[in-house]
Design an enzyme around this catalytic site. Sequence first.
Site, PDB file in Angstrom:
ATOM      1  N   PHE A  31      -6.790  74.895  52.407  1.00  0.00           N
ATOM      2  CA  PHE A  31      -6.635  76.257  51.900  1.00  0.00           C
ATOM      3  C   PHE A  31      -5.895  77.055  52.958  1.00  0.00           C
ATOM      4  CE2 PHE A  31      -9.247  78.521  48.441  1.00  0.00           C
ATOM      5  CZ  PHE A  31      -8.966  77.558  47.491  1.00  0.00           C
ATOM      6  N   ASP A  67     -20.458  99.149  41.821  1.00  0.00           N
ATOM      7  CA  ASP A  67     -21.657  99.975  41.596  1.00  0.00           C
ATOM      8  C   ASP A  67     -22.595  99.957  42.799  1.00  0.00           C
ATOM      9  OD1 ASP A  67     -20.542 100.092  39.107  1.00  0.00           O
ATOM     10  OD2 ASP A  67     -22.082  98.889  38.106  1.00  0.00           O
ATOM     11  N   GLN A 116      -8.063  93.005  49.625  1.00  0.00           N
ATOM     12  CA  GLN A 116      -7.160  91.850  49.668  1.00  0.00           C
ATOM     13  C   GLN A 116      -6.343  91.735  48.385  1.00  0.00           C
ATOM     14  OE1 GLN A 116      -8.664  87.532  49.540  1.00  0.00           O
ATOM     15  NE2 GLN A 116      -7.705  87.756  51.537  1.00  0.00           N
ATOM     16  N   HIS A 175      -4.302  89.115  46.324  1.00  0.00           N
ATOM     17  CA  HIS A 175      -4.104  87.669  46.213  1.00  0.00           C
ATOM     18  C   HIS A 175      -2.660  87.400  45.829  1.00  0.00           C
ATOM     19  CE1 HIS A 175      -4.524  83.511  45.072  1.00  0.00           C
ATOM     20  NE2 HIS A 175      -5.776  83.505  45.491  1.00  0.00           N
ATOM     21  N   LEU A 183      -5.989  85.140  37.870  1.00  0.00           N
ATOM     22  CA  LEU A 183      -5.744  84.387  39.102  1.00  0.00           C
ATOM     23  C   LEU A 183      -5.291  82.951  38.835  1.00  0.00           C
ATOM     24  CD1 LEU A 183      -6.462  84.553  42.328  1.00  0.00           C
ATOM     25  CD2 LEU A 183      -8.171  82.919  41.638  1.00  0.00           C
ATOM     26  N   THR A 189      -5.387  79.777  41.220  1.00  0.00           N
ATOM     27  CA  THR A 189      -6.067  79.526  42.497  1.00  0.00           C
ATOM     28  C   THR A 189      -5.131  79.084  43.629  1.00  0.00           C
ATOM     29  OG1 THR A 189      -7.707  78.158  43.611  1.00  0.00           O
ATOM     30  CG2 THR A 189      -6.651  77.166  41.719  1.00  0.00           C
ATOM     31  N   GLU A 190      -5.568  79.453  44.847  1.00  0.00           N
ATOM     32  CA  GLU A 190      -4.901  78.990  46.070  1.00  0.00           C
ATOM     33  C   GLU A 190      -4.952  77.459  46.143  1.00  0.00           C
ATOM     34  OE1 GLU A 190      -5.601  81.593  49.313  1.00  0.00           O
ATOM     35  OE2 GLU A 190      -5.866  79.957  50.722  1.00  0.00           O
ATOM     36  N   ARG A 193      -3.545  84.980  53.296  1.00  0.00           N
ATOM     37  CA  ARG A 193      -3.189  85.677  52.049  1.00  0.00           C
ATOM     38  C   ARG A 193      -2.410  86.963  52.277  1.00  0.00           C
ATOM     39  NH1 ARG A 193      -8.657  84.708  48.463  1.00  0.00           N
ATOM     40  NH2 ARG A 193      -8.152  82.533  48.063  1.00  0.00           N
ATOM     41  N   HIS A 202      -7.746  91.731  44.626  1.00  0.00           N
ATOM     42  CA  HIS A 202      -8.556  90.535  44.415  1.00  0.00           C
ATOM     43  C   HIS A 202      -9.937  90.624  45.044  1.00  0.00           C
ATOM     44  CE1 HIS A 202      -9.410  86.309  43.860  1.00  0.00           C
ATOM     45  NE2 HIS A 202      -9.484  86.085  45.161  1.00  0.00           N
ATOM     46  N   GLU A 215     -20.048  90.041  47.920  1.00  0.00           N
ATOM     47  CA  GLU A 215     -18.853  90.875  48.063  1.00  0.00           C
ATOM     48  C   GLU A 215     -19.177  92.353  48.238  1.00  0.00           C
ATOM     49  OE1 GLU A 215     -15.658  89.812  45.421  1.00  0.00           O
ATOM     50  OE2 GLU A 215     -14.531  91.628  45.938  1.00  0.00           O
ATOM     51  N   ARG A 258      -9.678  88.211  54.320  1.00  0.00           N
ATOM     52  CA  ARG A 258     -10.578  87.078  54.075  1.00  0.00           C
ATOM     53  C   ARG A 258      -9.778  85.795  53.882  1.00  0.00           C
ATOM     54  NH1 ARG A 258     -12.562  84.403  49.188  1.00  0.00           N
ATOM     55  NH2 ARG A 258     -11.201  85.719  47.940  1.00  0.00           N
ATOM     56  N   SER A 302     -15.499  83.281  50.673  1.00  0.00           N
ATOM     57  CA  SER A 302     -16.323  84.280  50.002  1.00  0.00           C
ATOM     58  C   SER A 302     -17.482  83.648  49.230  1.00  0.00           C
ATOM     59  CB  SER A 302     -15.459  85.108  49.066  1.00  0.00           C
ATOM     60  OG  SER A 302     -16.284  85.884  48.268  1.00  0.00           O
ATOM     61  N   LEU A 303     -17.179  82.575  48.492  1.00  0.00           N
ATOM     62  CA  LEU A 303     -18.282  81.885  47.803  1.00  0.00           C
ATOM     63  C   LEU A 303     -19.313  81.448  48.839  1.00  0.00           C
ATOM     64  CD1 LEU A 303     -16.567  79.594  45.138  1.00  0.00           C
ATOM     65  CD2 LEU A 303     -17.900  81.664  44.730  1.00  0.00           C
TER      66      LEU A 303
HETATM   67  C1  LIG Z   1     -10.669  84.989  39.816  1.00  0.00           C
HETATM   68  C2  LIG Z   1     -11.337  84.834  41.156  1.00  0.00           C
HETATM   69  C3  LIG Z   1     -11.317  83.615  41.784  1.00  0.00           C
HETATM   70  C4  LIG Z   1     -11.956  83.446  43.023  1.00  0.00           C
HETATM   71  N1  LIG Z   1     -11.961  82.223  43.620  1.00  0.00           N
HETATM   72  C5  LIG Z   1     -12.635  82.054  44.776  1.00  0.00           C
HETATM   73  C6  LIG Z   1     -12.739  80.767  45.383  1.00  0.00           C
HETATM   74  O1  LIG Z   1     -12.212  79.780  44.888  1.00  0.00           O
HETATM   75  N2  LIG Z   1     -13.429  80.670  46.537  1.00  0.00           N
HETATM   76  C7  LIG Z   1     -14.033  81.726  47.140  1.00  0.00           C
HETATM   77  O2  LIG Z   1     -14.668  81.571  48.183  1.00  0.00           O
HETATM   78  N3  LIG Z   1     -13.967  82.957  46.562  1.00  0.00           N
HETATM   79  C8  LIG Z   1     -13.284  83.143  45.408  1.00  0.00           C
HETATM   80  N4  LIG Z   1     -13.224  84.386  44.842  1.00  0.00           N
HETATM   81  C9  LIG Z   1     -14.043  85.460  45.401  1.00  0.00           C
HETATM   82  C10 LIG Z   1     -15.496  85.221  45.036  1.00  0.00           C
HETATM   83  O3  LIG Z   1     -15.570  84.525  43.834  1.00  0.00           O
HETATM   84  C11 LIG Z   1     -16.288  86.516  44.903  1.00  0.00           C
HETATM   85  O4  LIG Z   1     -16.085  87.327  46.019  1.00  0.00           O
HETATM   86  C12 LIG Z   1     -17.766  86.202  44.798  1.00  0.00           C
HETATM   87  O5  LIG Z   1     -17.992  85.232  43.807  1.00  0.00           O
HETATM   88  C13 LIG Z   1     -18.553  87.448  44.502  1.00  0.00           C
HETATM   89  O6  LIG Z   1     -19.886  87.078  44.282  1.00  0.00           O
HETATM   90  P1  LIG Z   1     -21.039  88.152  44.223  1.00  0.00           P
HETATM   91  O7  LIG Z   1     -22.283  87.404  43.985  1.00  0.00           O
HETATM   92  O8  LIG Z   1     -20.955  89.051  45.384  1.00  0.00           O
HETATM   93  O9  LIG Z   1     -20.668  89.041  42.924  1.00  0.00           O
HETATM   94  P2  LIG Z   1     -20.566  88.659  41.382  1.00  0.00           P
HETATM   95  O10 LIG Z   1     -20.496  87.218  41.134  1.00  0.00           O
HETATM   96  O11 LIG Z   1     -19.487  89.531  40.822  1.00  0.00           O
HETATM   97  O12 LIG Z   1     -21.942  89.129  40.816  1.00  0.00           O
HETATM   98  C14 LIG Z   1     -22.296  90.479  40.780  1.00  0.00           C
HETATM   99  C15 LIG Z   1     -23.567  90.616  40.006  1.00  0.00           C
HETATM  100  O13 LIG Z   1     -24.035  91.944  40.110  1.00  0.00           O
HETATM  101  C16 LIG Z   1     -24.355  92.436  38.833  1.00  0.00           C
HETATM  102  N5  LIG Z   1     -24.123  93.882  38.837  1.00  0.00           N
HETATM  103  C17 LIG Z   1     -23.049  94.560  39.271  1.00  0.00           C
HETATM  104  N6  LIG Z   1     -23.228  95.882  39.102  1.00  0.00           N
HETATM  105  C18 LIG Z   1     -24.458  96.037  38.557  1.00  0.00           C
HETATM  106  C19 LIG Z   1     -25.217  97.146  38.143  1.00  0.00           C
HETATM  107  N7  LIG Z   1     -24.772  98.397  38.237  1.00  0.00           N
HETATM  108  N8  LIG Z   1     -26.432  96.915  37.610  1.00  0.00           N
HETATM  109  C20 LIG Z   1     -26.914  95.658  37.486  1.00  0.00           C
HETATM  110  N9  LIG Z   1     -26.237  94.573  37.846  1.00  0.00           N
HETATM  111  C21 LIG Z   1     -25.028  94.758  38.387  1.00  0.00           C
HETATM  112  C22 LIG Z   1     -23.446  91.702  37.872  1.00  0.00           C
HETATM  113  O14 LIG Z   1     -24.048  91.687  36.596  1.00  0.00           O
HETATM  114  C23 LIG Z   1     -23.415  90.325  38.514  1.00  0.00           C
HETATM  115  O15 LIG Z   1     -24.514  89.581  38.088  1.00  0.00           O
HETATM  116  C24 LIG Z   1     -12.577  84.551  43.623  1.00  0.00           C
HETATM  117  C25 LIG Z   1     -12.575  85.783  42.990  1.00  0.00           C
HETATM  118  C26 LIG Z   1     -11.939  85.936  41.774  1.00  0.00           C
HETATM  119  C27 LIG Z   1     -11.931  87.288  41.135  1.00  0.00           C
END
Ligand SMILES: Cc1cc2nc3c(=O)[nH]c(=O)nc-3n(C[C@H](O)[C@H](O)[C@H](O)COP(=O)(O)OP(=O)(O)OC[C@H]3O[C@@H](n4cnc5c(N)ncnc54)[C@H](O)[C@@H]3O)c2cc1C
Length: 544
Positions: free
Chosen positions: A100, A194, A213, A215, A225, A227-228, A259, A323, A347, A358, A363-364
């Site tokens: 990557f 939020d 960031q 992408h 997206l 993917t990278e 990136r 992104h 995030e 990043r 991030s995952l």
């Molecule tokens: C298209 C795409 C591809 C990506 N690919 C990669 C990758 O290959 N590798 C990598 O490392 N990163 C990748 N990223 C980045 C990474 O996926 C995200 O940063 C990460 O998954 C975010 O996870 P999270 O748990 O913080 O948030 P999320 O998975 O967005 O979950 C947020 C949760 O909070 C809840 N929520 C939000 N607001 C409220 C509210 N007001 N009330 C109640 N619930 C709420 C939502 O319902 C959800 O359940 C990618 C991002 C995107 C957009």
Amino acid sequence: MRAAIEAFDAGADVAMISKLHPTRSHSGAAEGGINAALGNAADDSPETHAYDTVKGSDYIGDQDSIEVFTREAPDDIYQLEHWGAFFSRRDDGKLAQRPFGAAGSPRTVYAADITGHVLIQVLFEQVVKRDIKVYEEFFAWQLVLNDDRCQGVICWDLLNGGLKTLGGKTVVMATGGAGRQYRATTNAYACTGDGMAMALHAGLPLKDMEFMQFHPTTMYPSGILITEGCRGEGAFLIDKDGERFMKNYAPNALELASRDVVSRSEQTEIDAGRGVNGSVLLDLRHLGAERIIERLPGSRELAMTYAGVDPIYEPIPVRPGAHYHMGGISTDTDGATELTGLYAAGECACVSVHGANRLGGNSLMETITFGRRSGRSAADWALSHTTIDIPESLERDAERQVKDLLSRESGERPWKIRDELGETMLENFGVFRREEKMLKQREILQELRERYRNVYVEDKGDVFNSDLTQAIELGNMLDTALCMVEAGIARKESRGAHSRPYDYPTRDDENFMHHSITRWRDGGVELSTAPVRVTKWEPQERKY
Ligand SMILES: Cc1cc2nc3c(=O)[nH]c(=O)nc-3n(C[C@H](O)[C@H](O)[C@H](O)COP(=O)(O)OP(=O)(O)OC[C@H]3O[C@@H](n4cnc5c(N)ncnc54)[C@H](O)[C@@H]3O)c2cc1C
């Protein structure tokens, strides 16, 4: 989900709140993979992973956080694998790892190009197995603050309507990103910042908000997206004449530079008229049909469905799109915030492993490693303290605010303000930033926030009133966008995703090697700074 599982296993009574069904969280869209120094594909170590991450962050990632992160990541991967995550494998049976951007070794573990989808299913299974209570389609709106502690969350029940307050000795915020502040974004409709806004409005500091960031490979015109992982598998970026332009910007790493570097290179090509319809082209054709179908089936399908292009035969039009938010709620390495009882991970948080930029795949991993750590520390605190006290006055205030919003008979519809927010953030606070445009954006945001005071919710009903929740989300996006722009104006240098080629084209470690801190004071943003924690890597020039 990772935090909830860990807190449950530590013995705490746990509930999850989500405005979506948990498996519809945007993590499910993650494609390319998740980083851990397993060393399966080439020599690697947590130390090398940490160095790449520090360098990628343009030297303002906190190095103690980064070291914890890269040290603990491998065991977290094995844990996911033992729970059933079917990662892709090598012929010798070990987990496969792909290269990557800006990584010194191929360290991205993946499940074809549906890694996020796989992880989210596996974690949800573990949640269900533990019988963790899930309040799904509950919209979290405000934190319960009492006795200088966070003691729960006031929510809107989307299915039935009405406010519901859930008490908790501790709360872990894991609400994801805020990419919807931009018109061109890879983020889903639900990514409206939020949690960041809830923390901000509760008086907590948000850190490094100027760093959004972009992408490099989001599809034209949809912004979806690609993917990278495609570049990891060897895809080229070409201009309208078929030239691999990255050789002019990052002669060693080429398409796999970091990136921010690739996005800026693309934007420069597009601005110079060497693009095609405001895009450049991502060329996979030389990889051959077999490899594309085996390793990148999801990307091929997305390109065929949303760009009308089969990458086996034609290049995909791509351009930079908003992104990932490097900034967020400031936490320590246990996810703890400044407010007792409140933790954050993923995030929405800024434990500061990404700094100004990043690395793909980090991030995952961050959601897992720091989700686990914050779940554990939130449980430890909850298990050693006994009371929850929710003052009725807080609920009454929230009721009043909803009534006020719903009782308006006229005003401006949220979507108009939201569209203008997305359009102007892209125009004035995008890949390249200019002082006058940022100042203009500050004015625009003040005006939009003024108009927002008169926002009109047409749907007065209880059941699935997304008109109401979208209005609340808009307020969250406007306030967090103001934090971004204020922090951007104050950072008079170019670092990572904050690029000011016209007035401050270089990094200025003497004056700006610090975190930006934004707080909400008297209805506006108060700015300050915080030191970067350096353990062993002194800043150097960043070349790829
Ligand atoms: C298209 C795409 C591809 C990506 N690919 C990669 C990758 O290959 N590798 C990598 O490392 N990163 C990748 N990223 C980045 C990474 O996926 C995200 O940063 C990460 O998954 C975010 O996870 P999270 O748990 O913080 O948030 P999320 O998975 O967005 O979950 C947020 C949760 O909070 C809840 N929520 C939000 N607001 C409220 C509210 N007001 N009330 C109640 N619930 C709420 C939502 O319902 C959800 O359940 C990618 C991002 C995107 C957009």
